[in-house]
Design a protein around this motif. Structure first.
Motif, PDB file in Angstrom:
ATOM      1  N   LYS A   1     -12.710  -8.430  -6.449  1.00 12.95           N
ATOM      2  CA  LYS A   1     -11.427  -7.813  -6.122  1.00 12.95           C
ATOM      3  C   LYS A   1     -11.216  -7.794  -4.610  1.00 12.95           C
ATOM      4  CE  LYS A   1     -11.076  -5.981 -10.501  1.00 12.95           C
ATOM      5  NZ  LYS A   1     -10.280  -5.196 -11.429  1.00 12.95           N
ATOM      6  N   THR A   2      -9.956  -7.654  -4.221  1.00 12.28           N
ATOM      7  CA  THR A   2      -9.599  -7.578  -2.800  1.00 12.28           C
ATOM      8  C   THR A   2     -10.022  -6.230  -2.238  1.00 12.28           C
ATOM      9  OG1 THR A   2      -7.738  -9.088  -3.095  1.00 12.28           O
ATOM     10  CG2 THR A   2      -7.667  -7.633  -1.180  1.00 12.28           C
TER      11      THR A   2
ATOM     12  N   TYR B   1      -3.874 -10.894  -5.078  1.00 12.64           N
ATOM     13  CA  TYR B   1      -3.900  -9.934  -6.183  1.00 12.64           C
ATOM     14  C   TYR B   1      -3.575 -10.546  -7.537  1.00 12.64           C
ATOM     15  CZ  TYR B   1      -3.266  -6.998  -2.025  1.00 12.64           C
ATOM     16  OH  TYR B   1      -3.390  -6.417  -0.790  1.00 12.64           O
TER      17      TYR B   1
ATOM     18  N   HIS C   1      -5.551  -2.452   5.980  1.00 15.68           N
ATOM     19  CA  HIS C   1      -4.333  -1.709   5.639  1.00 15.68           C
ATOM     20  C   HIS C   1      -3.854  -0.902   6.838  1.00 15.68           C
ATOM     21  CE1 HIS C   1      -3.153   2.445   4.701  1.00 15.68           C
ATOM     22  NE2 HIS C   1      -4.418   2.783   4.803  1.00 15.68           N
TER      23      HIS C   1
ATOM     24  N   GLU D   1      -8.509   2.515  -0.691  1.00 15.35           N
ATOM     25  CA  GLU D   1      -8.861   2.218   0.666  1.00 15.35           C
ATOM     26  C   GLU D   1     -10.227   2.805   1.006  1.00 15.35           C
ATOM     27  OE1 GLU D   1      -6.454   4.854   3.561  1.00 15.35           O
ATOM     28  OE2 GLU D   1      -5.322   4.981   1.657  1.00 15.35           O
TER      29      GLU D   1
ATOM     30  N   GLY E   1      -5.149   0.142  -6.734  1.00 18.44           N
ATOM     31  CA  GLY E   1      -6.412   0.110  -6.012  1.00 18.44           C
ATOM     32  C   GLY E   1      -7.071   1.462  -6.134  1.00 18.44           C
TER      33      GLY E   1
ATOM     34  N   VAL F   1      -7.529  -3.974  -6.421  1.00 16.48           N
ATOM     35  CA  VAL F   1      -8.006  -3.630  -5.075  1.00 16.48           C
ATOM     36  C   VAL F   1      -9.130  -2.611  -5.177  1.00 16.48           C
ATOM     37  CG1 VAL F   1      -7.373  -2.361  -2.974  1.00 16.48           C
ATOM     38  CG2 VAL F   1      -5.840  -4.125  -3.865  1.00 16.48           C
TER      39      VAL F   1
ATOM     40  N   HIS G   1       0.856  -1.194   0.000  1.00 20.98           N
ATOM     41  CA  HIS G   1       0.000   0.000   0.000  1.00 20.98           C
ATOM     42  C   HIS G   1       0.883   1.231   0.000  1.00 20.98           C
ATOM     43  CE1 HIS G   1      -3.970   1.922   1.270  1.00 20.98           C
ATOM     44  NE2 HIS G   1      -3.108   2.923   1.415  1.00 20.98           N
TER      45      HIS G   1
ATOM     46  N   GLN H   1      -9.373  -3.398   0.485  1.00 16.15           N
ATOM     47  CA  GLN H   1      -8.412  -2.847   1.448  1.00 16.15           C
ATOM     48  C   GLN H   1      -9.110  -1.797   2.294  1.00 16.15           C
ATOM     49  OE1 GLN H   1      -4.477  -1.594   0.662  1.00 16.15           O
ATOM     50  NE2 GLN H   1      -3.898  -3.410  -0.498  1.00 16.15           N
TER      51      GLN H   1
END
Length: 275
Positions: free
Chosen positions: A144-145, A272, A173, A112, A74, A109, A19, A147
């Motif tokens: 998708k992931t 990812y 994160h 955030e 992201g 991602v 990140h 965060q």
């Protein structure tokens, strides 16, 4: 990276920065991204996850992931940005734009996103939570992931994730919780990403949380340009400084630095895909 700061010793096994913000300059001058990537590669940080957390930085992130093979991305609306967008009547349009960028194949991602009760008061928290729920849904729809940004909102973050049925892949994160919160996150299958504060003398509680996190749930990040690790705390951070955090994390976990790097890389592939 200022020249007066000495580069850390190179890592034996290359690793990635989970990140970072290559679009944010604390000195007011645009960041030379190619130079920052070269400097990071010299110490074994060969890939980065660039996070765009408002509309201008999300747009820039799309350009960076297209230009640099070392960068994945992201995109999201930061929790503190959502109330401002809502107040100006632009939140719905911002959602549409973020959704478009999140579909990019090199954006892996959604984030955030999350909750921040430090900078946003009670009057804006309803909009924050609405935005968080929207991003959770987006991550699930796109596969998708997610965060998460969590500041002074641990229990509420878990409440929202539980009520929305969190995506399969979730990362806290810049993890800032204690042992109890770490265990609650791990029990839910989440991953915890640790940044420079684990190197601060005052952060024993954070190191205790890292110590109870399974190795395959640990990630490392800079959150540059913020949170520069000891002994350069207060200076501008950059991906080149990540080895300082990696080495402290390995010591806390009781594993070798190469073992930690190897596991972080495996975890990154699982979350990812390949760069």
């Amino acid at each position: 990276m200022p020249r007066e700061i000495e580069f850390p010793d190179p890592l034996q096994i290359p690793v990635f920065d989970n990140h970072t913000h290559l679009d944010i300059s604390r000195e007011g001058e645009p960041i030379d991204v190619a130079a920052a990537l070269r400097e990071a590669a010299r110490v074994g940080v060969t890939r980065v996850m660039q996070i765009g957390c408002d509309l201008p930085s999300a747009r820039l992130t799309i350009g960076l992931v297209d230009e640099h093979p070392q960068i994945l991305g992201g995109v999201a609306l930061h929790p503190n940005d959502a109330p401002r967008l809502a107040a100006s009547g632009r939140l719905a349009a911002a959602y549409d734009e973020i959704e478009e960028y999140a579909a990019h194949p090199r954006v892996r991602v959604v984030g955030e996103t999350g909750l921040d009760f430090f900078r946003t008061g009670p009057e804006g928290r309803g909009v924050q939570e609405e935005s968080f729920r929207w991003h959770i849904d987006l991550a699930k729809r796109l596969g998708k992931t997610l965060q998460i940004h969590d500041r002074d909102a641990h229990d509420d973050v878990l409440r929202v994730l539980d009520s929305e049925q969190a995506p399969e892949k979730v990362v806290l994160h810049c993890f800032s919780g204690d042992v109890r919160f770490a265990r609650e996150c791990v029990d839910r299958g989440y991953h915890l990403s640790f940044a420079g504060p684990i190197t601060f003398k005052s952060s024993q509680e954070l190191r205790d949380a890292l110590a109870v996190t399974p190795l395959d749930r640990v990630l490392v990040e800079t959150d540059a340009p913020y949170l520069t690790p000891h002994p350069f705390r207060g200076a501008t951070n950059a991906p080149v400084m990540l080895p300082l955090t990696v080495r402290r994390a390995a010591a806390v976990l009781g594993v070798s630095v190469p073992e930690l790097c190897h596991q972080v890389n495996q975890t990154g592939e699982r979350l990812y895909g390949s760069w």
